[in-house]
Scaffold this motif. Sequence first.
Motif, PDB file in Angstrom:
ATOM      1  N   LYS A  14     -12.002  -2.672   1.773  1.00 18.22           N
ATOM      2  CA  LYS A  14     -10.643  -2.164   1.628  1.00 18.22           C
ATOM      3  C   LYS A  14      -9.689  -2.867   2.594  1.00 18.22           C
ATOM      4  CE  LYS A  14      -7.741   1.914   1.695  1.00 18.22           C
ATOM      5  NZ  LYS A  14      -7.488   3.210   2.313  1.00 18.22           N
ATOM      6  N   GLU A  44      -0.319  -7.118  -3.248  1.00 20.40           N
ATOM      7  CA  GLU A  44      -0.532  -5.656  -3.171  1.00 20.40           C
ATOM      8  C   GLU A  44       0.150  -5.106  -1.928  1.00 20.40           C
ATOM      9  OE1 GLU A  44      -4.712  -4.697  -3.200  1.00 20.40           O
ATOM     10  OE2 GLU A  44      -4.996  -5.781  -5.079  1.00 20.40           O
ATOM     11  N   ARG A  89       3.808  -5.028  -2.420  1.00 21.07           N
ATOM     12  CA  ARG A  89       4.228  -3.897  -3.269  1.00 21.07           C
ATOM     13  C   ARG A  89       4.345  -2.642  -2.418  1.00 21.07           C
ATOM     14  NH1 ARG A  89       6.954  -5.540  -7.347  1.00 21.07           N
ATOM     15  NH2 ARG A  89       5.834  -7.150  -8.477  1.00 21.07           N
ATOM     16  N   THR A  90       3.388  -2.475  -1.508  1.00 25.59           N
ATOM     17  CA  THR A  90       3.478  -1.326  -0.606  1.00 25.59           C
ATOM     18  C   THR A  90       4.768  -1.393   0.193  1.00 25.59           C
ATOM     19  OG1 THR A  90       1.084  -1.426  -0.403  1.00 25.59           O
ATOM     20  CG2 THR A  90       2.234  -0.050   1.197  1.00 25.59           C
TER      21      THR A  90
END
Lengths: 255, 378
Positions: free
Chosen positions: A35, A73, A76-77
């Motif tokens: 992660k 990603e 985008r956060t």
Amino acid sequence: MSQLRVLVGCKRVIDYAVKVRVKPDKTGVVKEGVKHSMNPFDEIALEEAVRLKEKQVASEVIAVSCGPQACQETLRTALAMGADRALHVEVSGSEYEGLLPLGVAKILAALVKKEEANLVVLGKQAIDDDCNQTGQMLAALLDWPQATFASAVSVEGEGLAVTREVDGGLENVRLSLPAVVTADLRLNEPRYATLPNIMKSKKKPLAQMTPGDLGVDINPSLTVLSVEDPPVREAGSKVEDVDQLIAKLKDSGVF
Amino acid sequence: MSGYFLSEDELLLKNTVQDFADSEIAPRAAGYDESGEFPFDNFKGMSDLGLLGLTIDEEYGGSGGTFRQLAVAVEEIARACAATSTSYIAHLSLCAQFIHMWGTEGQKRQFLPTLANGEHIGAFALTEPGSGSDAGAMRTTATRSNGSYLLNGSKTFITNAPEASVFVVLATHDRNLKTRGIDALIMEGDSEGLSVNPLKGKMGMRASSIAEVVFEDCAVSEENRMGAEGEGFRETMQVLNSSRISIAAQCVGIAQAAYEAAVSHVKQREPFGQKLAELQAIQWMIADMATQIDAARLLVMRVASMRDAGMPFVKEASMAKLFASRVAVEAADKSVQMHGGSGYLAPTPAERYYRDAKVTEILRNTALVIARVSCEMG
């Protein structure tokens, strides 16, 4: 004062909760299937920039990430947290493995000029390599004033007033703009992206480019020879009294 | 872990809700379980994130979004605090969603914005002392009188009732018509003749309040009826079908929590000089749990995708709920087992997961009823 155009660095790192493992060939750590999230100090930097925008001190907040495709990603956060637009500087494969703070600082310097930014807010360091260099190098490259380890930032006249966390206390500095600020842990508590903002983030612009497009050479000046696990701590032993302790310390050559 | 089949925004939502749930909801879960108080601060946090308005159209103050996103959010909330997720589901997937699906334009504009932002809490009153899944046996009557209905009767096991400002109530205007005599009405919590008697002593989900709701000549305007007269039962069935997606996602969340607690325990505990995790018997159990949970999650995401695509999904929702509730109970049971003695009492969360999990096999139709529905539909 003139409105600020703020550039914020958003590095994609292995999530802080992941137990990091060294690769068997010792060339680095295992990143596949692990992660990842935004570097926590960068989240704080972004939060500060978004707050400047909410106070109408900043006119635009631009999030930047240098790295592989998956950095989008992270961007985008950043957009969901309130950045207006995002820039992805694609660096992948072995080039990314060798990307060092100086390379990132050069990329950011080029973007500052391209975007005509007058404030750069970065995390004080990334939690993966703990370099704590990018902000300082960027300030040097741009010949801008810098305030690192910021725990409070406010606009004062034509410049910024920044409280820095230094050894043994706090230091208050005033700096003129344009400037580079790096965020420490206590600067703010980043917000959660709300669902409506997550939806809106899809519609915000995300531009892609390469270091080459910016005319930046990111060839590393360092080579990693080997990455090792920290030494395993050995079990201690109990002593009966002070005399025995001193004897033991003498035996081990410490005393 | 399970991110590969989620879209970018679903993954972003999952990570956000996970962070929020881990840092804000999970630390309060044991305390709420013990006190049995309603988790208002959790609702406030969910409202700030826009989760209370998920799947409700933006024009009615909702956040929009898909049932896949709802499944993602419910799982993460349930993983942190199952009781909070129970109240969340009753509020959103039953009460607000009922109005969203069947309310008139005026009803939607009047009631949805304050439900979607959490200013009002919603409840759904269907179950009665003598009728649960068998709604045709309903005894609460709605008698017409001067443009209003007068309600008489009582409902029980109504989640959120003590806190609710908005109730969706099912009542019959003619018991001879059985299911075709049932109407769906929107009522306000402070209506005269409506009283709420909280019920205590739940096995699990203790922070999620339940109550008996009694109607004594309680008047509600005909304008508050959703859909045509006698349509209430049909409407209810569709809302319940849809809500099974949320319940199934909740089950996955509870199972995931039980699993994570078990993994963490067996990696630490070293009886007889060897970690539990090194024992093959334990490894088999962990592998089974992980596989079952992932399978349940896939069933949930499949039915959510079908719902989003406008396909029929009744059978798939029932299957997902049936399977996921069994997985939740089994995972919680195994988790307690692996914890040994410490799993039987707080502060180990395993015992709470075990108590919380059991109700998922019961609520929104028992496993037995769902098995029959799944079976009849082939």
